[in-house]
Design a protein around this motif. Structure first.
Motif, PDB file in Angstrom:
ATOM      1  N   TYR A  33       1.084  -1.248  -0.146  1.00  0.00           N
ATOM      2  CA  TYR A  33       0.195   0.052   0.103  1.00  0.00           C
ATOM      3  C   TYR A  33       0.960   1.299   0.002  1.00  0.00           C
ATOM      4  CZ  TYR A  33      -3.520  -3.371   1.155  1.00  0.00           C
ATOM      5  OH  TYR A  33      -4.276  -4.422   1.407  1.00  0.00           O
ATOM      6  N   LEU A  34       0.415   2.159  -0.785  1.00  0.00           N
ATOM      7  CA  LEU A  34       1.143   3.635  -0.589  1.00  0.00           C
ATOM      8  C   LEU A  34       0.123   4.541  -0.208  1.00  0.00           C
ATOM      9  CD1 LEU A  34       2.589   3.038  -4.169  1.00  0.00           C
ATOM     10  CD2 LEU A  34       3.951   3.115  -2.014  1.00  0.00           C
ATOM     11  N   PHE A  35       0.684   5.551   0.723  1.00  0.00           N
ATOM     12  CA  PHE A  35      -0.053   6.682   0.894  1.00  0.00           C
ATOM     13  C   PHE A  35       0.488   7.926   0.658  1.00  0.00           C
ATOM     14  CE2 PHE A  35      -2.764   3.830   3.619  1.00  0.00           C
ATOM     15  CZ  PHE A  35      -1.937   2.697   3.783  1.00  0.00           C
ATOM     16  N   TRP A  36      -0.180   9.259   0.880  1.00  0.00           N
ATOM     17  CA  TRP A  36       0.241  10.336   1.132  1.00  0.00           C
ATOM     18  C   TRP A  36      -0.273  10.987   2.251  1.00  0.00           C
ATOM     19  CZ3 TRP A  36       4.239  13.125  -1.246  1.00  0.00           C
ATOM     20  CH2 TRP A  36       4.495  12.864  -2.281  1.00  0.00           C
ATOM     21  N   TYR A  37       0.539  11.514   3.077  1.00  0.00           N
ATOM     22  CA  TYR A  37      -0.121  12.201   4.361  1.00  0.00           C
ATOM     23  C   TYR A  37       0.505  13.761   4.362  1.00  0.00           C
ATOM     24  CZ  TYR A  37      -1.427   7.968   7.089  1.00  0.00           C
ATOM     25  OH  TYR A  37      -2.017   6.978   7.585  1.00  0.00           O
ATOM     26  N   LYS A  38      -0.570  14.323   4.851  1.00  0.00           N
ATOM     27  CA  LYS A  38      -0.238  16.095   5.073  1.00  0.00           C
ATOM     28  C   LYS A  38       0.096  16.257   6.391  1.00  0.00           C
ATOM     29  CE  LYS A  38      -3.081  20.203   4.821  1.00  0.00           C
ATOM     30  NZ  LYS A  38      -4.246  20.587   4.254  1.00  0.00           N
ATOM     31  N   GLN A  39       0.931  16.973   6.756  1.00  0.00           N
ATOM     32  CA  GLN A  39       1.335  17.204   8.174  1.00  0.00           C
ATOM     33  C   GLN A  39       1.509  18.862   8.423  1.00  0.00           C
ATOM     34  OE1 GLN A  39       5.180  16.213   9.974  1.00  0.00           O
ATOM     35  NE2 GLN A  39       3.889  15.627  11.872  1.00  0.00           N
ATOM     36  N   PRO A  40       0.244  19.339   8.811  1.00  0.00           N
ATOM     37  CA  PRO A  40       0.469  20.953   8.856  1.00  0.00           C
ATOM     38  C   PRO A  40       1.065  21.393  10.261  1.00  0.00           C
ATOM     39  CG  PRO A  40      -1.745  20.017   9.713  1.00  0.00           C
ATOM     40  CD  PRO A  40      -1.080  18.923   8.927  1.00  0.00           C
ATOM     41  N   PRO A  41       1.246  22.597  10.393  1.00  0.00           N
ATOM     42  CA  PRO A  41       2.123  22.931  11.691  1.00  0.00           C
ATOM     43  C   PRO A  41       1.543  22.419  12.951  1.00  0.00           C
ATOM     44  CG  PRO A  41       1.909  24.900  10.281  1.00  0.00           C
ATOM     45  CD  PRO A  41       1.083  23.635   9.540  1.00  0.00           C
ATOM     46  N   SER A  42       0.382  21.879  12.937  1.00  0.00           N
ATOM     47  CA  SER A  42      -0.205  21.237  14.072  1.00  0.00           C
ATOM     48  C   SER A  42       0.344  19.986  14.448  1.00  0.00           C
ATOM     49  CB  SER A  42      -1.840  21.322  14.203  1.00  0.00           C
ATOM     50  OG  SER A  42      -2.114  20.195  13.046  1.00  0.00           O
ATOM     51  N   ARG A  43       1.038  19.615  13.522  1.00  0.00           N
ATOM     52  CA  ARG A  43       1.960  18.038  13.605  1.00  0.00           C
ATOM     53  C   ARG A  43       1.088  17.072  13.255  1.00  0.00           C
ATOM     54  NH1 ARG A  43       4.183  19.609  18.966  1.00  0.00           N
ATOM     55  NH2 ARG A  43       2.986  18.044  19.922  1.00  0.00           N
ATOM     56  N   GLN A  44      -0.266  17.032  13.326  1.00  0.00           N
ATOM     57  CA  GLN A  44      -0.958  15.900  13.015  1.00  0.00           C
ATOM     58  C   GLN A  44      -1.018  15.689  11.570  1.00  0.00           C
ATOM     59  OE1 GLN A  44      -4.678  15.981  15.385  1.00  0.00           O
ATOM     60  NE2 GLN A  44      -5.132  13.928  14.991  1.00  0.00           N
ATOM     61  N   GLN A  56      -4.629  -1.090 -10.687  1.00  0.00           N
ATOM     62  CA  GLN A  56      -4.107  -0.464 -11.630  1.00  0.00           C
ATOM     63  C   GLN A  56      -4.654   0.983 -11.960  1.00  0.00           C
ATOM     64  OE1 GLN A  56      -4.416  -2.760 -15.300  1.00  0.00           O
ATOM     65  NE2 GLN A  56      -2.860  -3.917 -14.737  1.00  0.00           N
ATOM     66  N   GLN A  57      -5.822   1.262 -11.273  1.00  0.00           N
ATOM     67  CA  GLN A  57      -6.387   2.536 -11.472  1.00  0.00           C
ATOM     68  C   GLN A  57      -5.835   3.632 -10.393  1.00  0.00           C
ATOM     69  OE1 GLN A  57     -10.819   2.490 -11.107  1.00  0.00           O
ATOM     70  NE2 GLN A  57     -10.944   4.632 -11.795  1.00  0.00           N
ATOM     71  N   ASN A  58      -5.551   4.620 -10.807  1.00  0.00           N
ATOM     72  CA  ASN A  58      -5.082   5.651  -9.856  1.00  0.00           C
ATOM     73  C   ASN A  58      -5.858   6.047  -8.927  1.00  0.00           C
ATOM     74  OD1 ASN A  58      -2.239   5.595 -10.938  1.00  0.00           O
ATOM     75  ND2 ASN A  58      -2.924   7.119 -12.696  1.00  0.00           N
ATOM     76  N   ALA A  59      -5.853   6.204  -7.772  1.00  0.00           N
ATOM     77  CA  ALA A  59      -6.678   7.046  -6.793  1.00  0.00           C
ATOM     78  C   ALA A  59      -6.782   8.342  -6.878  1.00  0.00           C
ATOM     79  CB  ALA A  59      -6.167   6.438  -5.336  1.00  0.00           C
ATOM     80  N   THR A  60      -8.081   8.652  -6.468  1.00  0.00           N
ATOM     81  CA  THR A  60      -8.365  10.123  -6.707  1.00  0.00           C
ATOM     82  C   THR A  60      -9.361  10.612  -5.448  1.00  0.00           C
ATOM     83  OG1 THR A  60     -10.489   9.822  -7.864  1.00  0.00           O
ATOM     84  CG2 THR A  60      -8.434  10.097  -9.232  1.00  0.00           C
ATOM     85  N   ARG A  63      -9.768  17.092  -5.157  1.00  0.00           N
ATOM     86  CA  ARG A  63      -8.587  17.713  -6.057  1.00  0.00           C
ATOM     87  C   ARG A  63      -7.287  17.016  -5.918  1.00  0.00           C
ATOM     88  NH1 ARG A  63      -6.805  21.733  -3.494  1.00  0.00           N
ATOM     89  NH2 ARG A  63      -7.634  21.566  -1.458  1.00  0.00           N
ATOM     90  N   PHE A  64      -7.394  15.874  -5.178  1.00  0.00           N
ATOM     91  CA  PHE A  64      -6.088  15.117  -5.058  1.00  0.00           C
ATOM     92  C   PHE A  64      -5.962  13.747  -5.874  1.00  0.00           C
ATOM     93  CE2 PHE A  64      -4.289  17.664  -1.504  1.00  0.00           C
ATOM     94  CZ  PHE A  64      -5.377  18.125  -0.988  1.00  0.00           C
ATOM     95  N   SER A  65      -4.984  13.733  -6.509  1.00  0.00           N
ATOM     96  CA  SER A  65      -4.737  12.570  -7.275  1.00  0.00           C
ATOM     97  C   SER A  65      -3.595  11.958  -7.309  1.00  0.00           C
ATOM     98  CB  SER A  65      -5.285  12.794  -8.883  1.00  0.00           C
ATOM     99  OG  SER A  65      -4.895  13.543  -9.422  1.00  0.00           O
ATOM    100  N   LYS A  78      -0.808  14.680  -7.302  1.00  0.00           N
ATOM    101  CA  LYS A  78      -0.986  15.866  -7.776  1.00  0.00           C
ATOM    102  C   LYS A  78      -1.998  16.757  -7.148  1.00  0.00           C
ATOM    103  CE  LYS A  78      -3.534  16.132 -11.925  1.00  0.00           C
ATOM    104  NZ  LYS A  78      -3.957  16.032 -13.417  1.00  0.00           N
ATOM    105  N   ILE A  79      -2.068  17.882  -6.980  1.00  0.00           N
ATOM    106  CA  ILE A  79      -2.814  18.769  -6.200  1.00  0.00           C
ATOM    107  C   ILE A  79      -3.370  19.615  -7.413  1.00  0.00           C
ATOM    108  CG2 ILE A  79      -3.393  20.080  -4.078  1.00  0.00           C
ATOM    109  CD1 ILE A  79      -0.900  18.922  -2.694  1.00  0.00           C
TER     110      ILE A  79
END
Lengths: 114, 114
Positions: A33-44, A56-60, A63-65, A78-79
């Motif tokens: 599995y692959l993930f993208w995580y976002k970490q704002p200054p709040s650290r969470q 095979q199909q790309n996740a969306t 606005r994120f894909s 991609k944002i």
């Protein structure tokens, strides 16, 4: 151990424009599995998007894909229509289907310019 | 519902002291993870619990680090004889099942060892 590489320490994008964050990984496994995580200054850490390697199909997600290239071991984010609230650190992560550990990249700091 | 919570938010201690960091996972999540995030790096796996038992503690750096989860819910990460190199953000995450579910992260505890 698997390695995850994010070669862009910093990126910037104009508000409403599109930006792509790069991620490559190294593994000998076929199922993971692959993930993208976002970490704002709040650290969470906030999950942005996930991809199962067997799909095979790309996740969306709105606005994120992703552009998942399994043979190249590449997983870019991609944002579209970037917003000020998208500004944060973005981490790419890998998880084996049989394991419990997440392996994270070193992150990309995204700045959104008004 | 409530997310993962961690206390304290910040902890400053002196070299050689003992510290405890607490994690309250999302209710009903059986899996719990601890990570360490050093400055400018992605999170690094420390230990994983499934229920009350430590199913994988391969990421603990040495025997000064120990974690417990006696009732299968709250977990405490314990660090003995702290060193300046232990300074980092300690993140906790929980998930509904061990694999392959997605982890939900807490806001972390920033530990500073003087």
């Amino acid at each position: 151990a698997q390695t995850v590489t994010q070669s862009q320490p910093e990126m910037s994008v104009q508000e409403a424009e599109t930006v792509t964050l790069s991620c490559t990984y190294d593994t000998s496994e076929s199922d993971y599995y692959l993930f993208w995580y976002k970490q704002p200054p709040s650290r969470q850490m906030i999950l942005v998007i996930r991809q199962e390697a067997y799909k095979q199909q790309n996740a969306t997600e709105n606005r994120f894909s992703v552009n998942f290239q399994k043979a190249a071991k590449s997983f870019s984010l991609k944002i579209s229509d970037s917003q000020l609230g998208d500004a944060a650190m973005y981490f790419c992560a890998y998880r084996s289907s049989s394991g419990n550990q997440f392996y994270f990249g070193t992150g990309t700091s995204l700045t959104v310019i008004p | 519902g409530a997310g993962v919570s961690q206390t304290p938010s910040n902890k400053v201690t002196e070299k050689g002291k003992y510290v405890e960091l607490r994690c309250d996972p999302i209710s009903g999540h059986t899996a719990l993870y601890w990570y360490r995030q050093s400055l400018g790096q992605g999170p690094e796996f420390l230990i994983y619990f499934q229920g009350t038992g430590a199913a994988d503690d391969s990421g603990l750096p040495n025997d000064r680090f120990f974690a417990v989860r006696p009732e299968g819910s709250v977990s405490t990460l314990k660090i003995q004889r702290t060193e300046r190199g232990d300074s980092a953000v300690y993140l906790c995450a929980s998930s509904r099942q061990a694999t392959p579910d997605t982890q939900y992260f807490g806001p972390g505890t920033r530990l500073t060892v003087l």
